[in-house]
Motif scaffolding. Structure first.
Motif, PDB file in Angstrom:
ATOM      1  N   THR A 143       2.432   2.003   3.328  1.00  0.00           N
ATOM      2  CA  THR A 143       3.812   1.142   3.709  1.00  0.00           C
ATOM      3  C   THR A 143       4.876   1.803   3.010  1.00  0.00           C
ATOM      4  OG1 THR A 143       1.929  -0.594   4.027  1.00  0.00           O
ATOM      5  CG2 THR A 143       4.478  -1.211   3.625  1.00  0.00           C
ATOM      6  N   LYS A 145       0.998  -1.204   0.090  1.00  0.00           N
ATOM      7  CA  LYS A 145       0.231  -0.082  -0.035  1.00  0.00           C
ATOM      8  C   LYS A 145       0.843   1.286   0.028  1.00  0.00           C
ATOM      9  CE  LYS A 145      -3.905  -2.140   2.601  1.00  0.00           C
ATOM     10  NZ  LYS A 145      -4.594  -2.050   3.718  1.00  0.00           N
ATOM     11  N   PRO A 149      -9.067   5.376   2.633  1.00  0.00           N
ATOM     12  CA  PRO A 149      -8.405   4.465   3.945  1.00  0.00           C
ATOM     13  C   PRO A 149      -9.743   3.865   4.443  1.00  0.00           C
ATOM     14  CG  PRO A 149      -8.658   6.897   4.438  1.00  0.00           C
ATOM     15  CD  PRO A 149      -8.986   6.916   2.871  1.00  0.00           C
ATOM     16  N   ARG A 153       0.561   6.065  -5.626  1.00  0.00           N
ATOM     17  CA  ARG A 153      -0.583   6.432  -4.884  1.00  0.00           C
ATOM     18  C   ARG A 153      -1.770   6.416  -5.767  1.00  0.00           C
ATOM     19  NH1 ARG A 153       2.956   9.796  -2.043  1.00  0.00           N
ATOM     20  NH2 ARG A 153       3.061  11.483  -3.730  1.00  0.00           N
ATOM     21  N   GLN A 191      -3.401   3.174  -6.680  1.00  0.00           N
ATOM     22  CA  GLN A 191      -4.290   2.329  -5.759  1.00  0.00           C
ATOM     23  C   GLN A 191      -5.050   3.289  -5.076  1.00  0.00           C
ATOM     24  OE1 GLN A 191      -2.202  -0.011  -2.961  1.00  0.00           O
ATOM     25  NE2 GLN A 191      -0.412  -0.252  -4.379  1.00  0.00           N
TER      26      GLN A 191
END
Length: 295
Positions: free
Chosen positions: A64, A61, A105, A98, A101
């Motif tokens: 991460t 992600k 959140p 970013r 994906q």
């Protein structure tokens, strides 16, 4: 590669254990990736870091990946190497990650007052159950993050009038100076705390403790234990399985913020109670509430 681990020790006492673990695991993951591709991890070239982001973007992600970049940046600075993350190619790789994906959140299931009460009823009648009751009730009242909750010590409790306690939450991730904040326990939570302390005979040390062989050990719980306990109690309380999966160590904090909103508290009051400095974070917590509550 031993040098970077030794350099990381310089941060002891200046950063939380969680942050140090994040730096260590993040750079270790990057260095392993570099070894498999026969690339140099320290000092790393900006092109190597950009390639790492591009390749791992399909698996990790963006949050991460950002964490990994922070680790790479910090290790390079500690070892007095040029920061490879301060490069346009790395920034572009992160922007692509970013955008690839793009998603809102995921939010933990908020344990509002009704769900909190269901979890309390689901606690067992033994010492572990009493500990779990204190965890749920104090966590809800204080709006603590899981790391803050397990860090509370008996010395952080101050007796008030009518048998209630206030709690000094000593440090939060947005409180680098450690000034702390004061939270107040309900009568129910205070009674549970008294029962728990009497049962384990503690006058100092950790408030929440691991229980083995019907004995509470004078050790602090790991933050992950909060998530495990809440999931266990939610499943035992017959919460729908798909909702149990959304329960996390953050659920008490989210649920308490939502409950304060239901009770008519303003966002500034909620920010003060929970120690927030950003209005945007609180707004995300309460946005998933059923709109019917306003009718």
């Amino acid at each position: 590669m031993v040098a970077w681990r030794k350099a990381l020790q310089r941060l002891d006492g200046a950063f939380s254990d969680h942050t140090l673990r994040s730096y260590r695991s993040g750079f270790e993951a990057f260095s392993q990736w570099c070894r498999r591709r026969r690339k140099t991890a320290l000092p790393a070239a900006p092109e190597t870091v950009a390639e790492y982001i591009e390749e791992e973007a399909g698996r990790l992600k963006p949050a991460t990946l950002k964490q990994r970049l922070c680790a790479i940046r910090k290790i390079h600075r500690l070892c007095e190497h040029q920061d490879p993350t301060d490069d346009e190619n790395v920034e572009l790789a992160m922007r692509r990650a970013r955008r690839s994906q793009a998603a809102r959140p995921k939010q933990a299931l908020g344990l509002t007052a009704n769900l909190r009460d269901e979890l309390l009823l689901a606690c067992s009648d033994d010492l572990i159950g009493l500990r779990d009751k204190v965890m749920v009730s104090v966590g809800f009242d204080t709006l603590c993050r899981r790391g803050e909750l397990v860090a509370i010590s008996v010395e952080d409790l101050t007796a008030k009038g009518q048998g209630r306690y206030s709690v000094l939450v000593r440090r939060a991730k947005n409180d680098l100076e450690g000034a702390g904040r004061i939270s107040h326990l309900s009568t129910q939570s205070s009674r549970l705390v008294d029962q728990w302390l009497a049962a384990i005979g503690a006058q100092s040390g950790p408030l929440l403790r691991p229980v083995y062989c019907r004995k509470a050990l004078a050790l602090y719980l790991e933050p992950l234990t909060v998530s495990r306990v809440l999931k266990k109690l939610a499943a035992r309380a017959d919460v729908e399985p798909e909702l149990v999966q959304k329960v996390s160590g953050h659920s008490l904090r989210v649920g308490a913020a939502q409950q304060l909103t239901l009770d008519g508290r303003g966002i500034l009051q909620i920010m003060r109670v929970g120690g927030w400095r950003s209005m945007n974070v609180v707004a995300r917590y309460v946005e998933n509430m059923d709109i019917d509550v306003w009718n």
